[in-house]
Design a protein around this motif. Structure first.
Motif, short mmCIF file in Angstrom:
data_model
loop_
_atom_site.label_atom_id
_atom_site.label_comp_id
_atom_site.label_asym_id
_atom_site.label_seq_id
_atom_site.Cartn_x
_atom_site.Cartn_y
_atom_site.Cartn_z
N GLY B 148 36.45 75.83 -87.53
CA GLY B 148 37.22 74.60 -87.32
C GLY B 148 36.69 73.53 -88.24
O GLY B 148 35.50 73.47 -88.49
N CYS B 149 37.59 72.71 -88.74
CA CYS B 149 37.16 71.64 -89.65
C CYS B 149 37.73 70.34 -89.15
O CYS B 149 38.71 69.85 -89.67
N PRO B 150 37.11 69.74 -88.11
CA PRO B 150 35.99 70.26 -87.33
C PRO B 150 36.46 71.15 -86.19
O PRO B 150 37.64 71.17 -85.87
N PRO B 151 35.52 71.87 -85.55
CA PRO B 151 35.91 72.66 -84.36
C PRO B 151 36.25 71.75 -83.19
O PRO B 151 35.94 70.56 -83.21
N GLU B 152 36.87 72.34 -82.19
CA GLU B 152 37.28 71.55 -81.02
C GLU B 152 36.12 71.43 -80.03
O GLU B 152 35.35 72.37 -79.85
N GLU B 153 36.04 70.29 -79.36
CA GLU B 153 34.95 70.08 -78.41
C GLU B 153 35.00 71.10 -77.27
O GLU B 153 33.96 71.54 -76.78
N ILE B 154 36.20 71.51 -76.90
CA ILE B 154 36.31 72.44 -75.78
C ILE B 154 35.63 73.77 -76.11
O ILE B 154 35.09 74.44 -75.23
N GLU B 155 35.59 74.12 -77.39
CA GLU B 155 34.96 75.38 -77.77
C GLU B 155 33.44 75.30 -77.61
O GLU B 155 32.79 76.28 -77.26
N PHE B 156 32.89 74.12 -77.85
CA PHE B 156 31.46 73.90 -77.63
C PHE B 156 31.15 73.98 -76.13
O PHE B 156 30.26 74.69 -75.69
N LEU B 157 31.94 73.26 -75.36
CA LEU B 157 31.71 73.21 -73.91
C LEU B 157 31.84 74.60 -73.29
O LEU B 157 31.01 75.01 -72.48
N ARG B 158 32.88 75.33 -73.70
CA ARG B 158 33.13 76.65 -73.12
C ARG B 158 31.96 77.58 -73.41
O ARG B 158 31.46 78.27 -72.53
N LEU B 159 31.49 77.55 -74.66
CA LEU B 159 30.39 78.45 -75.04
C LEU B 159 29.12 78.13 -74.26
O LEU B 159 28.49 79.02 -73.69
N VAL B 160 28.77 76.85 -74.20
CA VAL B 160 27.53 76.47 -73.52
C VAL B 160 27.64 76.78 -72.02
O VAL B 160 26.72 77.33 -71.41
N LYS B 161 28.80 76.46 -71.43
CA LYS B 161 28.99 76.73 -70.00
C LYS B 161 28.88 78.22 -69.72
O LYS B 161 28.21 78.63 -68.77
N HIS B 162 29.55 79.02 -70.53
CA HIS B 162 29.51 80.47 -70.31
C HIS B 162 28.08 81.00 -70.42
O HIS B 162 27.65 81.82 -69.61
N LEU B 163 27.32 80.53 -71.40
CA LEU B 163 25.94 80.99 -71.54
C LEU B 163 25.10 80.57 -70.34
O LEU B 163 24.32 81.35 -69.80
N LEU B 164 25.30 79.32 -69.90
CA LEU B 164 24.51 78.82 -68.76
C LEU B 164 24.84 79.58 -67.48
O LEU B 164 24.00 79.72 -66.61
N LEU B 165 26.08 80.07 -67.38
CA LEU B 165 26.50 80.77 -66.16
C LEU B 165 26.31 82.28 -66.28
O LEU B 165 26.87 83.05 -65.49
N GLN B 166 25.55 82.72 -67.29
CA GLN B 166 25.28 84.15 -67.48
C GLN B 166 26.55 84.95 -67.74
O GLN B 166 26.66 86.11 -67.35
N MET B 167 27.54 84.31 -68.35
CA MET B 167 28.77 85.05 -68.63
C MET B 167 28.82 85.44 -70.10
O MET B 167 28.13 84.86 -70.92
N ASN B 168 29.68 86.41 -70.40
CA ASN B 168 29.92 86.78 -71.78
C ASN B 168 30.84 85.73 -72.39
O ASN B 168 31.97 85.60 -71.96
N PRO B 169 30.37 84.97 -73.37
CA PRO B 169 31.21 83.88 -73.88
C PRO B 169 32.54 84.38 -74.45
O PRO B 169 32.60 85.42 -75.08
N VAL B 170 33.60 83.62 -74.15
CA VAL B 170 34.93 83.94 -74.67
C VAL B 170 35.25 82.93 -75.77
O VAL B 170 35.18 81.73 -75.55
N ILE B 171 35.55 83.43 -76.94
CA ILE B 171 35.91 82.53 -78.04
C ILE B 171 37.39 82.74 -78.37
O ILE B 171 37.84 83.89 -78.52
#
Lengths: 315, 264
Positions: B148-171
């Motif tokens: 993304g130029c730039p990437p979307e904020e939701i993609e940052f939030l989703r990745l960090v949330k998924h990692l914190l919740l022990q989930m396999n991140p979905v991109i």
């Protein structure tokens, strides 16, 4: 038993529907779309809207589970009553097909059910097909799925009444018995058993044109496949489990735990869509899943015409 | 991959947001999230973020976002160091994932480009010696790529949330056409205009087509695309092959070359 409305009474009738709920109808701007009718909008009576009726029953994204402090509960549907005017029989039959899946006695989808109950669907019969790619005339459409259906005659509209919900809206009108004709189309899909053609080379011809944009499935009145995502805030352990519309054209669609993708090739995915619409569903429910609205041909980037391929090449 | 964020650990995961050659816009996306970022800050330990912090720790990091691409020896040194120090490394933004605008240099005479900026290269600090600009995954293993130029904020939030919740991140991995069609935007390609929508990874909610501007491809291509057919569609709309190729070069030339388009 049906009802009759004089032609000049149509405009006032549509406006009077606003008393009973949120009124939705096709309106043309840069193209025709279903939208909530506002002052100044002119109801489009000739074109079939870009996005099918299903959007009011299966939204692109909706919560199926609410998560609060780590506990889950079913979401409550808070939506106003809706009245949709001007849906075509292809979209309405599409709803009847979705009903088979979502209102199945064993697995009732509560949000879908409530939306169905909450919405009055008023159809508009096609005298002429709105698109050259319409082929509903060959798809065995039935008089089902709507509350009321308007059929234009020379001097008036004949209104077919199917439900009590619909009857309430037209009880003041004159009654008449009339068997309205189903829409006819020049384009027709030859009824064929597609199983013998699974390995046919003609799939490749169409597949070479497919850019996997998924427009055909998103715009299909009966495509319902979905994906589930959890959107949970780790700090508050609260959030939603979301159902989002998915598409069999996406390679991720058949990805399973461990990462394997069952339909990794575009050809497999392209063929699957057509086969599901015309063959797999029919094998199970004794009815084609396709209602012949023609959107998947109209709005395809490459104008892939699977009807033509099946008619002419599958021999 | 195994999720390194162990639930039983009381210690908050150490997160770093680092940058090499780039415009810093991708980092800004993260800092501009504000309220939702503050919620997350309670769950993570932001140990290094040189753009907004005075004191920044060296690794080890549990999660490290890297913005920008490798364009100098110094970049490469930093990148290799962060890779060694990080459990999870994320390529954040199209420079990091595909080379983006700086990567256009690959398709030109590199010496000429350098001469236009640094007239006298002898005066350059040693670490600033230019390298062929390349996305970071050409040099180190990348665990997640978010373009993304730039990437979307939701993609940052989703990745960090998924990692914190022990989930396999979905991109998000669907073409721009998906969100464009869901938003009921009139198709620009169908209208005879220029739009790279079918080739490009969405996630932007069809931002540009939504304001009647064709997709220029800032998220880079998807893996499973039918490039020859899209090029035919664009040519049918009167867009020359030369122009289409220039467009493909703009954000992800290297990637398109790998997908079989001859750009040089």
């Amino acid at each position: 038993m049906g009802k009759v409305l004089e032609k000049e009474g149509l405009h006032n009738f549509i406006l009077s529907l606003q008393k009973h709920g949120l009124l939705i109808a096709p309106v043309t701007t840069d193209m025709t779309r279903f939208k909530v009718l506002e002052a100044g909008d002119k109801v489009e009576l000739n074109n079939n809207p870009f996005f099918p009726l299903k959007k009011y029953f299966l939204p692109n994204e909706e919560p199926v589970l609410k998560i609060k402090n780590g506990l889950t509960k079913e979401p409550k549907l808070k939506e106003p009553k809706k009245i949709i005017f001007g849906a075509r029989l292809c979209d309405i039959n599409g709803l009847a097909i979705l009903d088979k899946l979502y209102l199945d006695q064993r697995f009732v989808d509560e949000t879908y059910k409530k939306r169905r109950e909450n919405t009055t669907v008023i159809g508009l019969n096609c005298l002429n097909p709105p698109s050259e790619n319409c082929f509903c005339g060959s798809m065995g459409l039935q008089k089902e799925g709507y509350d009321l259906l308007f059929h234009e005659r020379e001097l008036d509209y004949y209104i077919d009444v199917l439900t009590k919900k619909g009857a309430k809206l037209v009880k003041h009108l004159r009654s008449e018995e009339f068997d309205f004709p189903l829409p006819k189309t020049d384009k027709k899909l030859d009824p064929k058993d597609l199983w013998p053609f699974m390995a046919d080379k003609f799939w490749e011809k169409d597949n070479d044109l497919c850019v996997s944009c998924q427009r055909c499935t998103i715009l299909c009145p009966t495509c319902f496949c979905f994906d589930l995502h959890d959107d949970v805030n780790p700090a508050t352990k609260s959030g939603d489990r979301l159902r989002t519309i998915d598409s069999c054209h996406s390679p991720d669609f058949t990805q399973v735990a461990g990462g394997h993708v069952f339909r990794a090739k575009r050809l497999q995915r392209y063929r699957h869509r057509v086969m599901h619409k015309l063959q797999f569903f029919k094998d199970k429910f004794d009815r084609s899943m396709c209602t012949g609205c023609g959107r998947c041909i109209d709005y395809c980037h490459s104008k892939i015409d699977f009807v033509k391929t099946i008619n002419e090449d599958f021999k | 991959m195994n999720n390194p964020f162990k639930k039983e650990e009381k210690i908050k995961p150490k997160v770093a947001i680092h940058s090499i050659t780039g415009c810093a816009g991708c980092q800004l996306v993260i800092y501009f999230i504000k309220d939702k970022l503050l919620e997350l800050l309670g769950e993570i330990d932001l140990v290094a973020a040189p753009m907004i912090k005075g004191k920044n720790d060296e690794g080890p990091y549990d999660l490290c976002f890297v913005e920008g691409l490798v364009a100098s020896e110094e970049d490469l040194e930093h990148l290799k160091k962060w890779r060694e120090q990080s459990k999870v490394l994320v390529a954040w933004g199209t420079c990091a994932t595909h080379g983006n605008v700086p990567g256009i240099k690959i398709f030109m005479d590199e010496k000429t480009v350098e001469a236009a900026v640094y007239k006298n290269r002898t005066g350059l600090k040693k670490g600033l010696k230019p390298l062929t600009p390349t996305p970071i995954e050409e040099h180190v293993k990348v665990d997640f790529s978010i373009s993304g130029c730039p990437p979307e904020e939701i993609e940052f939030l989703r990745l960090v949330k998924h990692l914190l919740l022990q989930m396999n991140p979905v991109i998000y991995n669907e073409p721009v056409c998906v969100e464009c069609t869901k938003r009921e935007i009139k198709c620009l390609l169908e209208d005879g205009k220029e739009c790279l929508g079918p080739l490009i990874r969405g996630g932007c909610d069809a931002l540009c087509p939504g304001v009647n501007h064709g997709c220029t491809g800032c998220h880079g291509p998807l893996e499973s695309v039918n490039i020859p057919q899209v090029m035919k569609l664009l040519e049918a709309n009167g867009i020359s092959e030369k122009l289409v190729k220039q467009r493909l070069q703009k954000y992800a030339g290297l990637k398109f070359e790998k997908l079989g388009v001859k750009l040089k």
